[in-house]
Design a protein around this motif. Sequence first.
Motif, PDB file in Angstrom:
ATOM      1  N   UNK A  40      36.383 -19.120 -40.661  1.00 52.37           N
ATOM      2  CA  UNK A  40      36.827 -19.796 -40.363  1.00 52.37           C
ATOM      3  C   UNK A  40      36.709 -21.615 -39.395  1.00 52.37           C
ATOM      4  N   UNK A  41      35.200 -21.684 -39.720  1.00 49.55           N
ATOM      5  CA  UNK A  41      34.674 -22.993 -39.552  1.00 49.55           C
ATOM      6  C   UNK A  41      35.028 -24.316 -40.756  1.00 49.55           C
ATOM      7  N   UNK A  42      33.922 -22.845 -41.757  1.00 46.42           N
ATOM      8  CA  UNK A  42      34.383 -24.299 -42.661  1.00 46.42           C
ATOM      9  C   UNK A  42      35.756 -24.433 -43.367  1.00 46.42           C
ATOM     10  N   UNK A  43      37.017 -23.334 -43.484  1.00 45.78           N
ATOM     11  CA  UNK A  43      38.282 -23.557 -43.920  1.00 45.78           C
ATOM     12  C   UNK A  43      39.168 -24.947 -42.846  1.00 45.78           C
ATOM     13  N   UNK A  44      38.834 -24.995 -41.997  1.00 48.41           N
ATOM     14  CA  UNK A  44      39.398 -25.673 -40.806  1.00 48.41           C
ATOM     15  C   UNK A  44      38.984 -26.999 -40.944  1.00 48.41           C
ATOM     16  N   UNK A  45      37.518 -27.341 -41.812  1.00 50.74           N
ATOM     17  CA  UNK A  45      36.933 -28.504 -41.574  1.00 50.74           C
ATOM     18  C   UNK A  45      36.439 -29.016 -43.095  1.00 50.74           C
ATOM     19  N   UNK A  46      36.014 -28.351 -43.693  1.00 57.48           N
ATOM     20  CA  UNK A  46      35.576 -28.541 -45.171  1.00 57.48           C
ATOM     21  C   UNK A  46      35.426 -27.587 -46.347  1.00 57.48           C
ATOM     22  N   UNK A  47      36.834 -27.588 -46.762  1.00 56.01           N
ATOM     23  CA  UNK A  47      37.316 -25.783 -47.258  1.00 56.01           C
ATOM     24  C   UNK A  47      37.191 -25.820 -48.846  1.00 56.01           C
ATOM     25  N   UNK A  48      36.213 -27.697 -49.459  1.00 54.63           N
ATOM     26  CA  UNK A  48      35.418 -27.484 -50.518  1.00 54.63           C
ATOM     27  C   UNK A  48      34.464 -26.548 -50.495  1.00 54.63           C
ATOM     28  N   UNK A  49      33.377 -25.933 -48.876  1.00 51.34           N
ATOM     29  CA  UNK A  49      32.207 -25.838 -49.266  1.00 51.34           C
ATOM     30  C   UNK A  49      32.267 -24.006 -49.111  1.00 51.34           C
ATOM     31  N   UNK A  50      34.097 -23.003 -48.996  1.00 53.72           N
ATOM     32  CA  UNK A  50      34.038 -22.224 -49.097  1.00 53.72           C
ATOM     33  C   UNK A  50      33.519 -21.390 -50.732  1.00 53.72           C
ATOM     34  N   UNK A  51      32.664 -20.056 -50.276  1.00 55.72           N
ATOM     35  CA  UNK A  51      31.790 -19.767 -51.862  1.00 55.72           C
ATOM     36  C   UNK A  51      31.962 -18.721 -51.562  1.00 55.72           C
ATOM     37  N   UNK A  52      32.062 -17.979 -52.647  1.00 57.63           N
ATOM     38  CA  UNK A  52      32.138 -16.284 -52.987  1.00 57.63           C
ATOM     39  C   UNK A  52      30.999 -15.779 -52.420  1.00 57.63           C
ATOM     40  N   UNK A  53      29.590 -15.833 -51.512  1.00 52.36           N
ATOM     41  CA  UNK A  53      28.891 -15.855 -50.264  1.00 52.36           C
ATOM     42  C   UNK A  53      30.204 -15.524 -49.780  1.00 52.36           C
ATOM     43  N   UNK A  54      30.687 -16.250 -48.937  1.00 50.61           N
ATOM     44  CA  UNK A  54      31.416 -16.767 -47.761  1.00 50.61           C
ATOM     45  C   UNK A  54      32.110 -14.932 -47.584  1.00 50.61           C
ATOM     46  N   UNK A  55      32.657 -14.765 -48.875  1.00 46.08           N
ATOM     47  CA  UNK A  55      33.728 -13.304 -49.339  1.00 46.08           C
ATOM     48  C   UNK A  55      32.731 -12.274 -49.230  1.00 46.08           C
ATOM     49  N   UNK A  56      31.514 -12.423 -49.985  1.00 48.44           N
ATOM     50  CA  UNK A  56      30.257 -10.796 -50.221  1.00 48.44           C
ATOM     51  C   UNK A  56      29.894 -10.733 -48.815  1.00 48.44           C
ATOM     52  N   UNK A  57      29.791 -12.291 -47.859  1.00 47.20           N
ATOM     53  CA  UNK A  57      28.985 -11.785 -46.457  1.00 47.20           C
ATOM     54  C   UNK A  57      30.370 -11.035 -45.306  1.00 47.20           C
ATOM     55  N   UNK A  58      31.083 -10.871 -45.535  1.00 46.29           N
ATOM     56  CA  UNK A  58      32.213 -10.391 -44.555  1.00 46.29           C
ATOM     57  C   UNK A  58      32.540  -8.580 -45.122  1.00 46.29           C
ATOM     58  N   UNK A  59      31.989  -8.214 -47.227  1.00 50.20           N
ATOM     59  CA  UNK A  59      32.790  -7.473 -47.426  1.00 50.20           C
ATOM     60  C   UNK A  59      32.106  -6.207 -47.745  1.00 50.20           C
ATOM     61  N   UNK A  60      30.891  -6.527 -47.382  1.00 49.12           N
ATOM     62  CA  UNK A  60      29.252  -5.869 -47.631  1.00 49.12           C
ATOM     63  C   UNK A  60      29.685  -4.671 -47.131  1.00 49.12           C
ATOM     64  N   UNK A  61      29.000  -3.827 -47.485  1.00 48.08           N
ATOM     65  CA  UNK A  61      28.940  -2.238 -46.868  1.00 48.08           C
ATOM     66  C   UNK A  61      28.274  -2.707 -45.342  1.00 48.08           C
ATOM     67  N   UNK A  62      28.804  -1.421 -44.635  1.00 49.90           N
ATOM     68  CA  UNK A  62      28.629  -1.298 -43.404  1.00 49.90           C
ATOM     69  C   UNK A  62      29.486  -0.800 -42.028  1.00 49.90           C
ATOM     70  N   UNK A  63      29.108  -0.498 -41.152  1.00 50.72           N
ATOM     71  CA  UNK A  63      30.510  -0.537 -40.290  1.00 50.72           C
ATOM     72  C   UNK A  63      30.799  -1.143 -39.560  1.00 50.72           C
ATOM     73  N   UNK A  64      30.841  -3.023 -39.840  1.00 48.26           N
ATOM     74  CA  UNK A  64      31.500  -4.163 -39.065  1.00 48.26           C
ATOM     75  C   UNK A  64      31.926  -4.551 -40.765  1.00 48.26           C
TER      76      UNK A  64
END
Length: 446
Positions: free
Chosen positions: A134-158
């Motif tokens: 949310x923070x990156x997209x709002x202010x500096x969207x060019x920083x959005x990287x595959x690592x942000x997506x990977x961190x959210x989609x990692x296996x686990x309950x949350x």
Amino acid sequence: MIICTKKMDYPLGTQCQRVQKQVMKVNAEKERASLWCMKALASRGCVDAVSQQMASHPQYLESFLRTQHYILHMDGPLPLQYRHYIAIMAAARHHCGYLVSLHSAQFLRVGGDPLWLQGLEAVPPRLQHLDQLNKVLAHQPWLTARSHIQALLKTGEQCWSLAELVQAVVLLAHCHSLCSFVFGSGTDPDPVPLPRAPNGTPPGYCLCDAANGNVSVPPPLTTPSEHTPRRRRSLDSSCEIVCLKERIKKSQEEKERRGERLLHTQTLQHTDVEDKEEMIYSADPSRFITDPDFGYQEFARREEEHFQVFRVQDYSWEDHGFSLVNRLYSDIGHLLDDRFRSVTALPSSHGPDLKRAIWNYIHCMLGIRYDDYDYGEVNQLLEKDLKLYIKSVACYPDATKTPLCPLPWAPLKPSERIHVNLLIMEARLQAELLYALRAITQYMIA
């Protein structure tokens, strides 16, 4: 020869008449569609401040409301309370008290936990994890990287599912860009929640007034139409702020007991519960923010290797983003595409070159470049003051940090001013979506 000419003229004239009739039919259908949208909103008895501003462009308003309604209320992977809380998180990044208050009210209406409105520390970890994106997209969207997506989609309950994340991304981008419109159009000139009117109903007025061009008329107080089905509502009007759960419960019990509809005539007393909930609505948006000093910075120069320019020729909305988002979140691609087309198709006395210059200038400030565009046109077509206004609205609309300079075109009609702000909003929306969807694509093919 004369006879031949007459024979040729007759079918040609008939063809022209058919074309004219077809054009008239298409225009009539568009007018009916716009009128349908107007009546649907006017039937509620009031209209939110954003729709009030957009009403001078009814065809675009219809497209905007259809998309917003789909994102917030129709079938999707995210539960309704998650959707409104994500909207709160997005609006809070720009200290947009208007949208924070509006979605806080709707969050409670759909059964959200009031404790969540105390701040990010009170929500489930999976929502907290979304804060970085949310923070990156709002202010500096060019920083959005595959690592942000990977961190959210990692296996686990949350963890997030891919479909949930795509809807969350669309919500974030939608609300970030809507903040630009809210501040640019003066809907929320101060970064504080809307005050409550004496009778408990925030300002609003019938959309018919706006449709007639009375967009500058101060809105009278209205009574919300509370019998409208919840799932048929788009981003409901500011009247939603006073639709508290306790009030709805009491109103429903009263209808069942007396068998009458008293919602339009009864005077509701303020209770202790309502006072407590009103305090929740008036919460400081900063409680939903982490790292408040993080904001927009000038995009790095092209020669710096750390930041690479996003080239539309390599990843575009038409060829890549549209198909991906439509596949992972059914039909949203068509709705978003209709918004982009609607805003660029709006009539303007300044011509298509200026609209394209505004669009490409915003994308350029966010690191997106078009190889087939001569950026010298930006300086030729956009005056310095206009460029400063566009940059303020698109990149840092938060009035608490940078005073918003006025739109320099004094002779512009109100509808033209709104048109400029709509272009800014849609260009920013597409830019954020491009960065986020590219990162998702990179994750999927890695």
